[in-house]
Design a protein around this motif. Structure first.
Motif, PDB file in Angstrom:
ATOM      1  N   THR A  74      60.266  49.236  39.664  1.00 18.81           N
ATOM      2  CA  THR A  74      59.750  50.602  39.589  1.00 18.81           C
ATOM      3  C   THR A  74      58.790  50.833  40.739  1.00 18.81           C
ATOM      4  O   THR A  74      58.280  49.879  41.346  1.00 18.81           O
ATOM      5  CB  THR A  74      59.020  50.847  38.249  1.00 18.81           C
ATOM      6  OG1 THR A  74      57.890  49.953  38.163  1.00 18.81           O
ATOM      7  CG2 THR A  74      59.946  50.606  37.064  1.00 18.81           C
ATOM      8  N   LEU A  75      58.523  52.088  41.021  1.00 17.68           N
ATOM      9  CA  LEU A  75      57.591  52.422  42.092  1.00 17.68           C
ATOM     10  C   LEU A  75      56.151  52.204  41.654  1.00 17.68           C
ATOM     11  O   LEU A  75      55.790  52.504  40.508  1.00 17.68           O
ATOM     12  CB  LEU A  75      57.770  53.880  42.517  1.00 17.68           C
ATOM     13  CG  LEU A  75      58.994  54.210  43.365  1.00 17.68           C
ATOM     14  CD1 LEU A  75      59.068  55.708  43.608  1.00 17.68           C
ATOM     15  CD2 LEU A  75      58.961  53.465  44.691  1.00 17.68           C
ATOM     16  N   PRO A  76      55.308  51.695  42.547  1.00 16.16           N
ATOM     17  CA  PRO A  76      53.886  51.551  42.234  1.00 16.16           C
ATOM     18  C   PRO A  76      53.147  52.868  42.422  1.00 16.16           C
ATOM     19  O   PRO A  76      53.738  53.887  42.807  1.00 16.16           O
ATOM     20  CB  PRO A  76      53.421  50.515  43.262  1.00 16.16           C
ATOM     21  CG  PRO A  76      54.313  50.757  44.437  1.00 16.16           C
ATOM     22  CD  PRO A  76      55.654  51.161  43.869  1.00 16.16           C
ATOM     23  N   LYS A  77      51.841  52.829  42.163  1.00 14.32           N
ATOM     24  CA  LYS A  77      50.999  53.993  42.410  1.00 14.32           C
ATOM     25  C   LYS A  77      50.803  54.193  43.908  1.00 14.32           C
ATOM     26  O   LYS A  77      51.073  53.299  44.713  1.00 14.32           O
ATOM     27  CB  LYS A  77      49.651  53.812  41.719  1.00 14.32           C
ATOM     28  CG  LYS A  77      49.745  53.800  40.195  1.00 14.32           C
ATOM     29  CD  LYS A  77      48.374  53.652  39.555  1.00 14.32           C
ATOM     30  CE  LYS A  77      48.477  53.705  38.038  1.00 14.32           C
ATOM     31  NZ  LYS A  77      47.151  53.562  37.372  1.00 14.32           N
ATOM     32  N   SER A  78      50.341  55.360  44.282  1.00 12.14           N
ATOM     33  CA  SER A  78      50.169  55.661  45.705  1.00 12.14           C
ATOM     34  C   SER A  78      49.025  54.864  46.321  1.00 12.14           C
ATOM     35  O   SER A  78      49.088  54.480  47.503  1.00 12.14           O
ATOM     36  CB  SER A  78      49.931  57.157  45.910  1.00 12.14           C
ATOM     37  OG  SER A  78      48.791  57.581  45.173  1.00 12.14           O
ATOM     38  N   THR A  79      47.983  54.596  45.544  1.00 18.77           N
ATOM     39  CA  THR A  79      46.873  53.776  46.041  1.00 18.77           C
ATOM     40  C   THR A  79      47.222  52.312  45.858  1.00 18.77           C
ATOM     41  O   THR A  79      47.453  51.860  44.729  1.00 18.77           O
ATOM     42  CB  THR A  79      45.573  54.086  45.293  1.00 18.77           C
ATOM     43  OG1 THR A  79      45.249  55.470  45.449  1.00 18.77           O
ATOM     44  CG2 THR A  79      44.426  53.237  45.819  1.00 18.77           C
ATOM     45  N   ILE A 101      50.633  46.248  46.819  1.00 19.89           N
ATOM     46  CA  ILE A 101      51.833  47.068  46.724  1.00 19.89           C
ATOM     47  C   ILE A 101      51.421  48.506  46.441  1.00 19.89           C
ATOM     48  O   ILE A 101      50.488  48.760  45.668  1.00 19.89           O
ATOM     49  CB  ILE A 101      52.782  46.534  45.635  1.00 19.89           C
ATOM     50  CG1 ILE A 101      54.127  47.236  45.681  1.00 19.89           C
ATOM     51  CG2 ILE A 101      52.153  46.608  44.251  1.00 19.89           C
ATOM     52  CD1 ILE A 101      55.183  46.579  44.799  1.00 19.89           C
ATOM     53  N   GLY A 102      52.081  49.458  47.098  1.00 18.49           N
ATOM     54  CA  GLY A 102      51.763  50.867  46.907  1.00 18.49           C
ATOM     55  C   GLY A 102      52.931  51.728  47.349  1.00 18.49           C
ATOM     56  O   GLY A 102      53.839  51.274  48.050  1.00 18.49           O
ATOM     57  N   ALA A 103      52.932  52.993  46.935  1.00 15.83           N
ATOM     58  CA  ALA A 103      53.970  53.949  47.320  1.00 15.83           C
ATOM     59  C   ALA A 103      53.294  55.117  48.030  1.00 15.83           C
ATOM     60  O   ALA A 103      52.842  56.067  47.376  1.00 15.83           O
ATOM     61  CB  ALA A 103      54.743  54.428  46.108  1.00 15.83           C
ATOM     62  N   PRO A 104      53.193  55.079  49.353  1.00 17.41           N
ATOM     63  CA  PRO A 104      52.482  56.135  50.079  1.00 17.41           C
ATOM     64  C   PRO A 104      53.160  57.489  49.891  1.00 17.41           C
ATOM     65  O   PRO A 104      54.385  57.592  49.803  1.00 17.41           O
ATOM     66  CB  PRO A 104      52.556  55.668  51.538  1.00 17.41           C
ATOM     67  CG  PRO A 104      53.719  54.722  51.590  1.00 17.41           C
ATOM     68  CD  PRO A 104      53.758  54.057  50.246  1.00 17.41           C
ATOM     69  N   THR A 105      52.354  58.518  49.817  1.00 17.41           N
ATOM     70  CA  THR A 105      52.884  59.866  49.566  1.00 17.41           C
ATOM     71  C   THR A 105      53.748  60.357  50.717  1.00 17.41           C
ATOM     72  O   THR A 105      54.595  61.237  50.526  1.00 17.41           O
ATOM     73  CB  THR A 105      51.720  60.844  49.342  1.00 17.41           C
ATOM     74  OG1 THR A 105      50.814  60.769  50.470  1.00 17.41           O
ATOM     75  CG2 THR A 105      50.948  60.473  48.084  1.00 17.41           C
ATOM     76  N   ASN A 106      53.553  59.810  51.924  1.00 19.74           N
ATOM     77  CA  ASN A 106      54.349  60.247  53.065  1.00 19.74           C
ATOM     78  C   ASN A 106      55.558  59.345  53.310  1.00 19.74           C
ATOM     79  O   ASN A 106      56.233  59.454  54.336  1.00 19.74           O
ATOM     80  CB  ASN A 106      53.491  60.295  54.334  1.00 19.74           C
ATOM     81  CG  ASN A 106      52.901  58.934  54.690  1.00 19.74           C
ATOM     82  OD1 ASN A 106      52.960  58.002  53.887  1.00 19.74           O
ATOM     83  ND2 ASN A 106      52.335  58.840  55.888  1.00 19.74           N
ATOM     84  N   GLY A 107      55.847  58.442  52.362  1.00 19.37           N
ATOM     85  CA  GLY A 107      56.976  57.538  52.520  1.00 19.37           C
ATOM     86  C   GLY A 107      58.290  58.182  52.130  1.00 19.37           C
ATOM     87  O   GLY A 107      58.334  59.259  51.520  1.00 19.37           O
ATOM     88  N   ALA A 108      59.382  57.537  52.486  1.00 19.41           N
ATOM     89  CA  ALA A 108      60.710  58.039  52.132  1.00 19.41           C
ATOM     90  C   ALA A 108      60.896  57.955  50.619  1.00 19.41           C
ATOM     91  O   ALA A 108      60.294  57.112  49.954  1.00 19.41           O
ATOM     92  CB  ALA A 108      61.771  57.215  52.846  1.00 19.41           C
ATOM     93  N   PRO A 109      61.718  58.827  50.048  1.00 17.91           N
ATOM     94  CA  PRO A 109      61.943  58.795  48.590  1.00 17.91           C
ATOM     95  C   PRO A 109      62.443  57.413  48.141  1.00 17.91           C
ATOM     96  O   PRO A 109      63.343  56.831  48.749  1.00 17.91           O
ATOM     97  CB  PRO A 109      63.020  59.865  48.380  1.00 17.91           C
ATOM     98  CG  PRO A 109      62.854  60.802  49.539  1.00 17.91           C
ATOM     99  CD  PRO A 109      62.439  59.946  50.691  1.00 17.91           C
ATOM    100  N   GLY A 110      61.826  56.909  47.078  1.00 22.95           N
ATOM    101  CA  GLY A 110      62.219  55.616  46.540  1.00 22.95           C
ATOM    102  C   GLY A 110      61.679  54.422  47.289  1.00 22.95           C
ATOM    103  O   GLY A 110      62.013  53.289  46.970  1.00 22.95           O
ATOM    104  N   SER A 111      60.832  54.656  48.281  1.00 23.64           N
ATOM    105  CA  SER A 111      60.309  53.544  49.079  1.00 23.64           C
ATOM    106  C   SER A 111      58.917  53.155  48.609  1.00 23.64           C
ATOM    107  O   SER A 111      58.193  53.945  48.003  1.00 23.64           O
ATOM    108  CB  SER A 111      60.273  53.907  50.565  1.00 23.64           C
ATOM    109  OG  SER A 111      59.293  54.897  50.823  1.00 23.64           O
ATOM    110  N   LEU A 112      58.556  51.936  48.892  1.00 24.27           N
ATOM    111  CA  LEU A 112      57.218  51.434  48.611  1.00 24.27           C
ATOM    112  C   LEU A 112      56.791  50.567  49.777  1.00 24.27           C
ATOM    113  O   LEU A 112      57.594  50.255  50.661  1.00 24.27           O
ATOM    114  CB  LEU A 112      57.200  50.644  47.304  1.00 24.27           C
ATOM    115  CG  LEU A 112      58.218  49.506  47.199  1.00 24.27           C
ATOM    116  CD1 LEU A 112      57.528  48.155  47.187  1.00 24.27           C
ATOM    117  CD2 LEU A 112      59.046  49.683  45.938  1.00 24.27           C
TER     118      LEU A 112
END
Length: 273
Positions: free
Chosen positions: A79-84, A103-114
């Motif tokens: 699953t995707l992590p939090k943005s922070t 591990i994080g999922a930046p808001t400016n990243g591609a969909p589904g990326s971490l």
């Protein structure tokens, strides 16, 4: 040689602590044994809070010893992590952490990326190591220089010269005793970890484990004699009066070797020359 810890997590589903025979220890969290193995992999999830620790062979590795530690494992994010970003793996000594993997999922990243990050010891000034996608296995390699107190992270490296990210946050050097996984709601993700190796070189943790091929010692009786045979001349024959030893080399013994049957008990084994 050079491998200080190895776990392929080939246990039945259930608690990591009990199913590994307490190869792993409970480090923190309110529920002992909560961390789970599932389908041959370690599950690290934000839905649980138990942190686990594995002591390294020969630990502690003291500062001032000119030791560099490496850790490698396969990582699959379910699953995707939090943005922070928040950290889920690290070297340690007691409650002190070094070489943190975030591990994080930046808001400016591609969909589904971490994204994975690395720091030496703090949540600030984490350095980005590269992007991943959910349900896609990745080889993670972490290097920690104890004396310099610096951590470097690779994603899917073929060699130590490949692109890597080195943390820049300043911290003090400490001795290292363990490798740890951390479960915390701050990460927000569930990941699977497999084939963890910790060692003293990049090659030690990224190479395959050698498969031991048994060299059988075959014994047959011929009247009042025992005839012992083995196939690999690189192994020599040893004998002892008890199964527990002490074993000594049988002088001049080559396959086939004949031993007269007597009144006393004798045990044989093979030993690599």
């Amino acid at each position: 040689p050079g491998v200080l810890f190895y776990d392929p997590f080939g246990y039945g589903n259930g608690s990591l602590l009990t199913n590994s025979g307490y190869l792993w220890d409970h480090r923190s969290g309110t529920i002992i044994g909560e961390c789970q193995v599932t389908n041959g992999a370690l599950q690290v999830t934000a839905a649980q809070a138990e942190d686990v620790s594995a002591t390294l062979v020969g630990a502690p590795y003291a500062k001032g010893s000119n030791t560099v530690l490496y850790a490698a494992f396969k990582l699959t994010a379910l699953t995707l992590p939090k943005s922070t970003p928040d950290y889920f793996a690290h070297f340690g000594s007691g409650s002190t952490h070094r070489g943190r993997i975030y591990i994080g999922a930046p808001t400016n990243g591609a969909p589904g990326s971490l994204r994975l990050y690395v720091s030496n010891a703090t949540d600030t000034n984490t350095v980005s190591a590269g992007d991943l996608h959910t349900n896609t296995p990745c080889l993670i390699v972490l290097r920690y220089n104890i004396d310099a107190a610096t951590a470097t992270l690779w994603l899917n490296p073929a060699s130590e010269a490949d692109f890597s990210a080195t943390a820049a946050d300043p911290t003090n050097a400490i001795s290292i005793s363990s490798f740890n996984f951390r479960q915390d709601s701050g990460c927000g993700a569930t990941v699977l970890v497999d084939d963890l190796k910790v060692g003293l070189s990049f090659a030690a943790v990224t190479g395959t484990n050698p498969t031991s091929i048994p060299v059988p010692l075959v014994v047959r009786r011929n009247a009042n004699e025992l005839i012992l045979t083995w196939t690999d001349p690189a192994f020599g024959l040893q004998a002892a009066p008890a199964a527990t030893g002490s074993y000594t080399n049988v002088s001049g013994a080559t396959s086939p070797y004949t031993s007269a049957i007597g009144a006393s008990t004798k045990f044989f084994r093979l030993k690599a020359n």
